[in-house]
Design an enzyme around this catalytic site. Structure first.
Site, PDB file in Angstrom:
ATOM      1  N   ARG A   1      -1.142   1.059  16.536  1.00 42.55           N
ATOM      2  CA  ARG A   1      -1.581   2.043  15.547  1.00 42.55           C
ATOM      3  C   ARG A   1      -1.544   3.618  16.468  1.00 42.55           C
ATOM      4  O   ARG A   1      -1.042   4.354  15.834  1.00 42.55           O
ATOM      5  CB  ARG A   1      -2.911   1.892  15.102  1.00 42.55           C
ATOM      6  CG  ARG A   1      -2.989   0.801  13.902  1.00 42.55           C
ATOM      7  CD  ARG A   1      -1.660   0.677  13.232  1.00 42.55           C
ATOM      8  NE  ARG A   1      -2.141  -0.257  12.284  1.00 42.55           N
ATOM      9  CZ  ARG A   1      -0.862  -1.029  11.666  1.00 42.55           C
ATOM     10  NH1 ARG A   1       0.506  -0.818  12.137  1.00 42.55           N
ATOM     11  NH2 ARG A   1      -1.171  -1.844  10.673  1.00 42.55           N
TER      12      ARG A   1
ATOM     13  N   ASP B   1      -7.945  -0.047  10.865  1.00 37.88           N
ATOM     14  CA  ASP B   1      -6.861   0.592  11.105  1.00 37.88           C
ATOM     15  C   ASP B   1      -6.955   2.337  10.500  1.00 37.88           C
ATOM     16  O   ASP B   1      -6.649   3.164  11.278  1.00 37.88           O
ATOM     17  CB  ASP B   1      -5.694   0.047  10.270  1.00 37.88           C
ATOM     18  CG  ASP B   1      -4.841  -0.879  11.001  1.00 37.88           C
ATOM     19  OD1 ASP B   1      -4.988  -0.969  12.346  1.00 37.88           O
ATOM     20  OD2 ASP B   1      -3.998  -1.587  10.429  1.00 37.88           O
TER      21      ASP B   1
ATOM     22  N   ASP C   1       0.668  -1.149   0.014  1.00 38.97           N
ATOM     23  CA  ASP C   1      -0.102  -0.106  -0.104  1.00 38.97           C
ATOM     24  C   ASP C   1       0.833   1.352  -0.037  1.00 38.97           C
ATOM     25  O   ASP C   1       0.654   2.124  -0.724  1.00 38.97           O
ATOM     26  CB  ASP C   1      -0.803   0.179   1.245  1.00 38.97           C
ATOM     27  CG  ASP C   1      -1.804  -1.014   1.023  1.00 38.97           C
ATOM     28  OD1 ASP C   1      -2.719  -1.501   0.159  1.00 38.97           O
ATOM     29  OD2 ASP C   1      -2.100  -1.686   2.263  1.00 38.97           O
TER      30      ASP C   1
ATOM     31  N   SER D   1      -2.170  -9.950   3.169  1.00 37.91           N
ATOM     32  CA  SER D   1      -1.926  -8.663   4.021  1.00 37.91           C
ATOM     33  C   SER D   1      -1.553  -9.022   5.296  1.00 37.91           C
ATOM     34  O   SER D   1      -2.211  -9.851   6.113  1.00 37.91           O
ATOM     35  CB  SER D   1      -3.533  -8.031   3.847  1.00 37.91           C
ATOM     36  OG  SER D   1      -3.103  -6.866   4.787  1.00 37.91           O
TER      37      SER D   1
END
Length: 403
Positions: free
Chosen positions: A97, A126, A16, A178
């Site tokens: 995060r 996320d 990404d 992922s």
């Protein structure tokens, strides 16, 4: 878009974020992109990131070592709370995060950036975790989430974009899971795992350890020492929390421990299937929970389990770390941990963790009272009156029914 001159990007070097750098420059009038990679224990994944970020268009790359803060200010408080999302997920991505997003804000302010960008999809959790933290520390900061606005629709199309722009990738279309890795865990999603009917190909995907079938036939014994709920030593050797987790990851992974295959409820409303490897964390939770069984009184333990741990796990999973409620729950948890001190000996064997020994100077377990042998401290006749009073409402209700 022309108002955006400088963007700070949460950068991992994965699929990404690798394509987001050139995409930002193409779509925001050749804006300056400053990449920020947070070191939360990804290890080799950080190798070569600076060269890659610069070659793909970033003006600079920050690599921020956040490992100790991650352990001491996020992981250990969550372990002390006993927080496990939906009884299985040890929150490995979730609590990483907020620490990353807070550092992004600090760098964005220092650099005078106009916006912060991230590579989270519009389907995932996320995006919420990043953006709630950004709102907590920079409420007026613009946020760019390419997955919500670009015309790329899949990871295959991302690979097409990368190939068209000569962006090197560490994955292929066949290994395009992922993943998220840090010092606490490794997650796997996508490809064949999207169908819960498919058994995971553990020999293909596991990276932090082996499957239970391939674990040694001989058990491994370890002893963890805690002070006020905080792990402070392993097998009698004083260590930092980070060092303990790193050692437990090796021991747990080698014994096939900490593999979870689950379908979870995402915050955005859908169910998703993932495989998680959390070898050291699984051991740490087991040891801490065991120590609490002898150091917490019944009512505190039950209230913590029933009212606090579940809510704490939701707050972490939902990205609400920097909220008054999470801080208040942590204050309650810290109060409960005053006596959670002692040693826990565990037996690790083929994916299992078995309790071998518990000791604490604050133990509430009294062998003289609990014994099945003769004792002089407990009058068994006292229980008759207790049962009569405890069961009185049930008896009255039964009589009203004419029984």
């Amino acid at each position: 878009m022309s108002d955006i001159k400088k963007v700070v990007l949460a950068y991992s070097g994965g699929l990404d974020t690798s394509i987001i750098i050139p995409w930002l420059k193409e779509n925001y009038d050749n804006c300056e992109v400053i990449a920020v990679a947070a070191d939360v224990g990804q290890g080799a994944e950080l190798s070569g990131l600076e060269e890659k970020a610069i070659k793909t268009g970033a003006s600079k790359l920050y690599i921020e070592d956040l490992k100790d803060i991650f352990v001491n200010e996020f992981i250990i408080p969550t372990v002390k709370a006993g927080a496990v999302y939906e009884n299985q997920y040890l929150l490995g991505t979730s609590f990483a995060r907020p620490i990353i997003a807070k550092r992004l804000v600090e760098i964005a302010k220092a650099e005078g950036a106009d916006a912060i960008a991230h590579g989270c999809t519009g389907k995932g959790n996320d995006q919420v975790r990043f953006e709630l933290t950004i709102k907590a520390f920079a409420p007026d900061m613009k946020i760019i989430a390419p997955w919500r606005i670009w015309n790329i629709k899949s990871r295959d199309e991302e690979i097409d974009y990368a190939e068209a722009h000569n962006i090197p990738l560490a994955i292929t279309r066949e290994t395009n899971y992922s993943k998220d890795k840090n010092l606490w865990h490794l997650s796997h999603e996508g490809l064949d795992l999207e169908d819960p009917a498919n058994e995971p190909q553990y020999d293909k995907i596991l990276e932090l350890g082996v499957s239970p079938e391939k674990a040694p036939d001989k058990a491994t014994y370890i002893t963890l020492s805690f002070e006020k709920g905080v792990p402070v030593a392993l097998d009698g050797e004083k260590m930092s929390g980070l060092a303990i987790i790193e050692k437990l990851n090796k021991l747990g992974g080698g014994n096939g421990i900490g593999i979870v295959d689950m379908v979870e409820n995402r915050l955005v409303g859908m169910k998703s299937r993932g495989v998680y490897e959390t070898p050291g964390g699984t051991i740490l939770y087991k040891a801490h929970d065991a120590l609490e069984t002898i150091t917490l009184d019944r009512d505190t333990m039950h209230y913590k389990q029933q009212m606090v741990a579940g809510k704490f796990s939701e707050l972490v999973y939902y990205g609400q770390w920097y909220t008054p409620l999470r801080e208040a729950l942590s204050a309650f948890v810290d109060s409960t941990q005053e006596t959670v001190t002692g040693d826990v000996k565990l037996k690790l064997y083929k994916g299992n963790i078995m309790l071998a020994s518990l000791t604490s100077p604050y133990s509430l377990y009294d062998e003289d009272i609990a014994t099945f042998d003769e004792d002089e401290v407990y009058n068994q006749m006292d229980s008759q009156g207790f049962i009569n009073l405890f069961g009185l409402p049930i008896k009255v209700q039964a009589k009203k029914k004419g029984l």
